[in-house]
Design a protein around this motif. Sequence first.
Motif, short mmCIF file in Angstrom:
data_model
loop_
_atom_site.label_atom_id
_atom_site.label_comp_id
_atom_site.label_asym_id
_atom_site.label_seq_id
_atom_site.Cartn_x
_atom_site.Cartn_y
_atom_site.Cartn_z
N HIS A 48 -6.35 14.94 -6.80
CA HIS A 48 -7.64 13.79 -5.81
C HIS A 48 -8.20 12.69 -7.07
N LEU A 94 -5.56 10.75 -7.94
CA LEU A 94 -4.96 9.29 -6.71
C LEU A 94 -6.01 8.52 -7.17
N GLN A 95 -7.73 8.92 -6.84
CA GLN A 95 -8.82 7.53 -6.77
C GLN A 95 -8.65 7.18 -8.37
N PHE A 128 -7.74 0.25 -3.72
CA PHE A 128 -7.77 0.13 -2.12
C PHE A 128 -8.14 0.96 -1.64
N ILE A 129 -9.46 1.41 -1.99
CA ILE A 129 -10.35 2.20 -1.65
C ILE A 129 -11.81 1.47 -1.05
N LEU A 139 -5.41 4.47 -6.92
CA LEU A 139 -5.87 3.45 -5.92
C LEU A 139 -6.84 2.97 -5.46
N LEU A 162 0.42 -1.36 0.34
CA LEU A 162 0.04 0.06 0.09
C LEU A 162 0.63 1.12 0.05
N LEU A 217 0.81 3.83 -2.90
CA LEU A 217 0.84 5.46 -1.98
C LEU A 217 2.32 6.30 -3.11
#
Lengths: 144, 195
Positions: B182, B185-186, B192-193, B189, B131, B135
Motif C-alpha cells: 500500500h 502504491l500510494q 489520483f487520491i 498514485l 487511471l 493502476l
Amino acid sequence: MGENPDISKLLRMKRYEQPPPGYFEDFVQEFHRRQRAELLRRPTWKIVWDRISAIAPGFHVPQYAYATIAALAVCASVVIISPRSISPTNTLAKADPGVPAISLTSRPVTIGDTLPVSARADGSLPPHYVLQARPVSNEQPLSF
Amino acid sequence: MPDEPEIPDEELVARTRAGDPDAFSDLVVRYSPRLYGLVYNMTSNHEDTNDLLQEIFAKAYRSINGFRGNSSFYTWMHSIAVNMTINFLKKRGRRQGMSLDDVDSNIQNDREFIEITSGNDPRHEANLSELQQRLNEAMQKLSHEHRAVVTMFDIQGMPHAEIAKVLGISEGTVRSRLFYAHRQLQNYLEEFIKR
C-alpha cells in the motif's frame, strides 16, 4: 496495519475490469476442447497408469521406492560385472599353504615351471604336477 | 420456484474423482470468474489470463486425486492459481502487456469511482483509461508476492486468514506485505487520491 482506505478504494475499481460478455460460457467450451485434445496426445503408458490409479486409489508408490530400486540395481550390476574373487592361484594356495602360488602369465607354461604336488611314499606312481589347475604328468601318453 | 441449493464443492470433487465429467465442468463454471479476476489482476493482460486460466483448470483436473481435503477446495484452487501465475510471471520477466480496451463500462457509473476521481482540484480529474493504466502500472511495480496479496485482499476482498492459507504464510506476513504494498502504491498514485 496494512489497510489504506484510499488505496483500497482505488484498487476495488479493478473489480470492474471484466472480460467481454459471454466469455465464461466460451471458456468452458474451450476447456472441454483442450481436454479432448490433451487426451489424444497422451502417451499410452500414462493412460494405463491413470486407469490403474483409478482402480486402486489407495495405491501409492512409497516415497523412496524408486531410489531403493535404483540402489539395488547398482549393487546387482557391481556384483555381476566385477571379476570373480576366487582364482586358480587362490585355490592352490588354500589347498596347500606350503606351496608357493603360481601366478598366471601370458608366457607359455612348461613342465619346468610346475612344482610337484604329491607323490606316494612308496614311489609306485610318478610324481604329479599341477599346471594351471590341470593335472599333468611326465609319462608318455599311451599309444596303440 | 426457489433456486436449487448449490451443490457443495466437496460433492463435485468426489463426483469428478468418480469419473463424472460434468462435475468438474460445474467447478470450472463456479470458479472461473473469481480466478479470472485473480489472474488478470496479477498479469494485467487478458490473453495471458485466458491461457493461464485454462492451464490452471487443466492442472487442477489432473491433480484432483491428490486433493486430500486438508483445506477447502476454494483454498486449494486459489493456491494452484497463485503459484502458477507467479511462475508464469517469473518466466515472462519484465514483459508487460495490458489490454485496456476491455473495461466494463459500468465503472463509469460507480459511485465510489466518481467520488474518488472527481475532486475540486482539476488535477484530480482523471479519465478512466488513464487511471486504469496508472493502476495497472502501479500494480506491475510490485513484486509478484506483494501483488498477489493486494489482489486477493483489496480487489477480491478475501480475509487475511484465507490469504495466509492460500499462500502458506502467516497472517502477520500477509499484513506486513499489505502495508508495504500500500505504501508503494500510494507513492505511485498520489495524484489520483483526494487529500
